[in-house]
Design an enzyme around this catalytic site. Structure first.
Site, PDB file in Angstrom:
ATOM      1  N   CYS A 102      -1.034 -17.009   4.043  1.00 36.53           N
ATOM      2  CA  CYS A 102      -0.945 -17.247   5.484  1.00 36.53           C
ATOM      3  C   CYS A 102      -1.902 -18.376   5.839  1.00 36.53           C
ATOM      4  O   CYS A 102      -2.971 -18.499   5.251  1.00 36.53           O
ATOM      5  CB  CYS A 102      -1.315 -15.981   6.252  1.00 36.53           C
ATOM      6  SG  CYS A 102      -1.163 -16.159   8.048  1.00 36.53           S
ATOM      7  N   CYS A 146      -7.058 -15.410  10.114  1.00 33.46           N
ATOM      8  CA  CYS A 146      -7.740 -14.409  10.931  1.00 33.46           C
ATOM      9  C   CYS A 146      -8.877 -13.825  10.085  1.00 33.46           C
ATOM     10  O   CYS A 146      -8.700 -13.551   8.899  1.00 33.46           O
ATOM     11  CB  CYS A 146      -6.767 -13.313  11.356  1.00 33.46           C
ATOM     12  SG  CYS A 146      -5.433 -13.913  12.407  1.00 33.46           S
ATOM     13  N   SER A 162       5.854  -9.294  14.799  1.00 33.57           N
ATOM     14  CA  SER A 162       4.456  -9.359  15.223  1.00 33.57           C
ATOM     15  C   SER A 162       3.913 -10.764  14.998  1.00 33.57           C
ATOM     16  O   SER A 162       4.149 -11.367  13.951  1.00 33.57           O
ATOM     17  CB  SER A 162       3.654  -8.347  14.395  1.00 33.57           C
ATOM     18  OG  SER A 162       2.297  -8.414  14.737  1.00 33.57           O
ATOM     19  N   CYS A 175       7.762  -2.426   6.504  1.00 31.72           N
ATOM     20  CA  CYS A 175       7.009  -3.580   6.979  1.00 31.72           C
ATOM     21  C   CYS A 175       7.212  -4.707   5.970  1.00 31.72           C
ATOM     22  O   CYS A 175       6.935  -4.525   4.781  1.00 31.72           O
ATOM     23  CB  CYS A 175       5.536  -3.173   7.071  1.00 31.72           C
ATOM     24  SG  CYS A 175       4.444  -4.538   7.447  1.00 31.72           S
ATOM     25  N   ASN A 192      -9.021  -1.935   8.757  1.00 32.42           N
ATOM     26  CA  ASN A 192      -9.079  -1.588   7.336  1.00 32.42           C
ATOM     27  C   ASN A 192     -10.132  -2.441   6.664  1.00 32.42           C
ATOM     28  O   ASN A 192     -10.105  -3.662   6.815  1.00 32.42           O
ATOM     29  CB  ASN A 192      -7.741  -1.910   6.653  1.00 32.42           C
ATOM     30  CG  ASN A 192      -6.777  -0.753   6.728  1.00 32.42           C
ATOM     31  OD1 ASN A 192      -7.149   0.388   6.525  1.00 32.42           O
ATOM     32  ND2 ASN A 192      -5.529  -1.066   7.021  1.00 32.42           N
ATOM     33  N   CYS A 216      -8.502 -10.492   7.910  1.00 31.38           N
ATOM     34  CA  CYS A 216      -7.222 -10.257   7.223  1.00 31.38           C
ATOM     35  C   CYS A 216      -7.248 -10.800   5.805  1.00 31.38           C
ATOM     36  O   CYS A 216      -7.691 -11.930   5.573  1.00 31.38           O
ATOM     37  CB  CYS A 216      -6.108 -10.918   8.035  1.00 31.38           C
ATOM     38  SG  CYS A 216      -4.479 -10.710   7.298  1.00 31.38           S
ATOM     39  N   CYS A 228      -2.898  -5.934   5.122  1.00 32.67           N
ATOM     40  CA  CYS A 228      -2.043  -6.977   4.565  1.00 32.67           C
ATOM     41  C   CYS A 228      -2.688  -7.793   3.475  1.00 32.67           C
ATOM     42  O   CYS A 228      -3.810  -8.247   3.614  1.00 32.67           O
ATOM     43  CB  CYS A 228      -1.696  -7.964   5.654  1.00 32.67           C
ATOM     44  SG  CYS A 228      -0.965  -7.212   7.022  1.00 32.67           S
ATOM     45  N   GLU A 288       2.788 -15.355   8.822  1.00 35.87           N
ATOM     46  CA  GLU A 288       3.028 -15.410  10.264  1.00 35.87           C
ATOM     47  C   GLU A 288       4.515 -15.657  10.478  1.00 35.87           C
ATOM     48  O   GLU A 288       5.010 -16.766  10.233  1.00 35.87           O
ATOM     49  CB  GLU A 288       2.169 -16.527  10.879  1.00 35.87           C
ATOM     50  CG  GLU A 288       2.496 -16.895  12.306  1.00 35.87           C
ATOM     51  CD  GLU A 288       2.604 -15.709  13.267  1.00 35.87           C
ATOM     52  OE1 GLU A 288       1.732 -14.828  13.263  1.00 35.87           O
ATOM     53  OE2 GLU A 288       3.591 -15.668  14.033  1.00 35.87           O
ATOM     54  N   GLU A 308       4.191  -8.498  -0.457  1.00 36.67           N
ATOM     55  CA  GLU A 308       4.091  -7.052  -0.302  1.00 36.67           C
ATOM     56  C   GLU A 308       5.024  -6.560   0.800  1.00 36.67           C
ATOM     57  O   GLU A 308       5.272  -7.272   1.771  1.00 36.67           O
ATOM     58  CB  GLU A 308       2.659  -6.680   0.089  1.00 36.67           C
ATOM     59  CG  GLU A 308       1.644  -7.132  -0.925  1.00 36.67           C
ATOM     60  CD  GLU A 308       0.207  -6.920  -0.467  1.00 36.67           C
ATOM     61  OE1 GLU A 308      -0.700  -7.407  -1.146  1.00 36.67           O
ATOM     62  OE2 GLU A 308       0.012  -6.267   0.571  1.00 36.67           O
ATOM     63  N   SER A 332      -0.598  -9.577  18.015  1.00 33.05           N
ATOM     64  CA  SER A 332      -1.874  -9.210  17.403  1.00 33.05           C
ATOM     65  C   SER A 332      -2.957  -9.796  18.301  1.00 33.05           C
ATOM     66  O   SER A 332      -3.287 -10.968  18.197  1.00 33.05           O
ATOM     67  CB  SER A 332      -1.975  -9.794  15.994  1.00 33.05           C
ATOM     68  OG  SER A 332      -1.044  -9.137  15.168  1.00 33.05           O
ATOM     69  N   LEU A 333      -3.475  -8.963  19.167  1.00 31.33           N
ATOM     70  CA  LEU A 333      -4.394  -9.468  20.196  1.00 31.33           C
ATOM     71  C   LEU A 333      -5.839  -9.424  19.701  1.00 31.33           C
ATOM     72  O   LEU A 333      -6.510 -10.446  19.603  1.00 31.33           O
ATOM     73  CB  LEU A 333      -4.217  -8.633  21.466  1.00 31.33           C
ATOM     74  CG  LEU A 333      -4.846  -9.203  22.721  1.00 31.33           C
ATOM     75  CD1 LEU A 333      -4.171 -10.497  23.135  1.00 31.33           C
ATOM     76  CD2 LEU A 333      -4.793  -8.192  23.864  1.00 31.33           C
TER      77      LEU A 333
END
Ligand code: SAH
Length: 375
Positions: free
Chosen positions: A124, A128, A219, A117, A318, A131, A361, A188, A96, A242-243
């Protein structure tokens, strides 16, 4: 791994590599700039379109390189709003990209143009918890050409969908539209370091994508060793972290990568980047109801931002189908923002542009693959 192909895609070549090859073929020095102009100024997607190249050279290039455009499988969004593209790659995998209208004060200087983006991996590996990209794990890395082609394909789409085309007597290359790039799509980026680095070199080069280094933001979920390596890259690319948690307890709960590189290591890698580059880092912090949005968290977050002289981008989380996380109610979002500002740090609360089109994402890809499972 990307399936082995006999021929590399020509969009994975730097100008020096292409010039050396064409020189070895006995071509005059103006050929490489001609080919690059077809690829990056005209953004053509076929050899036949390169009309000022002699036919035998076109054939030779075609037998040496691939020139695979991305196939647009789905496009969501409305004019003037965020557009989300679902692309199909040559091997049938999906990725995407998201086209975002100008949003001043986000990652780069205020701009009246467009940000794209881009993705760097299919799936991935970092898992996370909030995500969608990692829900089905990691499939493969993208090649540099597949990262570069996301920009070219989005610009082709923009040119084809422009509302008014100004007719001109002399044909000139279509106007460039995308002048900001955020590497925040699926995957990533720093785990696909070499392909990323080559793609950014091509997208940044004046003969290539011509996107200024200060308008390119990478990022990461926090790969400390690769952040140190990124600090040594010569162009002034920007870094976003991305904290999502300002303490190890919260970060461990949300991001498994924190067990490998806890905050102390991440922060020290960021300090190294800061010392080398002197460029402001952005800290991304998605607000998740009842998890990391308590005002007690604003204090350690502000302390971290002060230490790194970073700015904070708050993003209401989201919702992702199948995941339990919810965004806090708007007053709680604003209260968190004010607590940060009161603590003296620069912070913004992102006005949502993608919720209604599943812009978190990886969501479109999961839908597509649920409808047509990959073979
Ligand atoms: N792996 C990189 C880039 C991809 S994620 C990274 O972690 O930075 C891009 C951004 O989208 C990250 O800040 C990520 O945390 C965020 N994101 C992922 N899922 C989200 C969700 N459900 N809501 C809001 N932001 C999300």
């Amino acid at each position: 791994m990307k399936p082995p192909t006999l021929r590399p895609d020509i969009r994975s070549q730097t100008r020096d590599e292409l010039s050396a090859l064409l020189a070895a073929w006995g071509e005059p020095p103006f050929r490489a700039p001609q080919v690059l102009s077809w690829l990056y100024a005209w953004r053509v997607a076929s050899w036949d379109a390169m009309t000022n190249l002699p036919r035998p050279l076109r054939h030779r290039l075609a037998s040496h390189f691939q020139l695979h455009p991305l196939t647009l499988e789905r496009c969501q969004g409305a004019p003037g709003q965020t557009r989300k593209f679902l692309w199909r790659l040559a091997d049938g995998a999906h990725i995407e990209s998201v086209l975002i209208p100008a949003n001043p004060a986000l990652y780069a200087e205020p701009s009246d143009r467009l940000t794209l983006c881009v993705s760097t991996q299919v799936g991935c590996a970092f898992g996370c918890k909030f995500c969608a990209s990692g829900l089905h794990g990691w499939k493969r890395n993208l090649g540099p050409d597949e990262i570069v082609e996301q920009v070219l394909a989005a610009e082709r789409w923009l040119a084809a969908n422009a509302s008014s085309q100004t007719p001109s007597l002399r044909p000139s290359p279509p106007r460039r539209r995308i002048d900001n790039l955020v590497v925040m799509g699926m995957g990533e980026p720093l785990a696909n370091y070499d392909a990323l680095s080559k793609a950014l070199a091509i997208l940044n080069a004046p003969w290539g994508g011509a996107i200024g280094a200060r308008h390119i933001t990478v990022s990461t979920c926090g790969l400390a060793p690769q952040i140190r390596r990124f600090a040594e890259e010569s162009p002034q690319f920007r870094l976003a972290i991305s904290l999502h948690g300002a303490t190890d307890a919260i970060r461990n709960r949300l991001m498994p990568v924190n067990r490998k590189y806890p905050l102390s290591e991440l922060i020290s890698a960021c300090e190294h980047y800061l010392a080398r580059k002197g460029r402001m880092i952005s800290l991304e912090y998605i607000l998740i109801d009842g998890v990391n949005d308590g005002l007690d968290q604003a204090h350690p977050l502000a302390a971290l931002a002060r230490r790194l002289r970073a700015k904070i981008n708050l993003i209401p989380c989201n919702p992702v189908h199948g995941l339990p996380w919810r965004r806090p109610a708007p007053p709680a979002q604003t209260a968190f923002l004010h607590a940060l500002k009161k603590a003296g740090v620069t912070a913004t609360l992102r006005i949502e542009k993608g919720d209604n089109i599943d812009a978190a994402c990886g969501q479109l890809r999961l839908q597509a693959e649920a409808a047509h499972p990959a073979d």
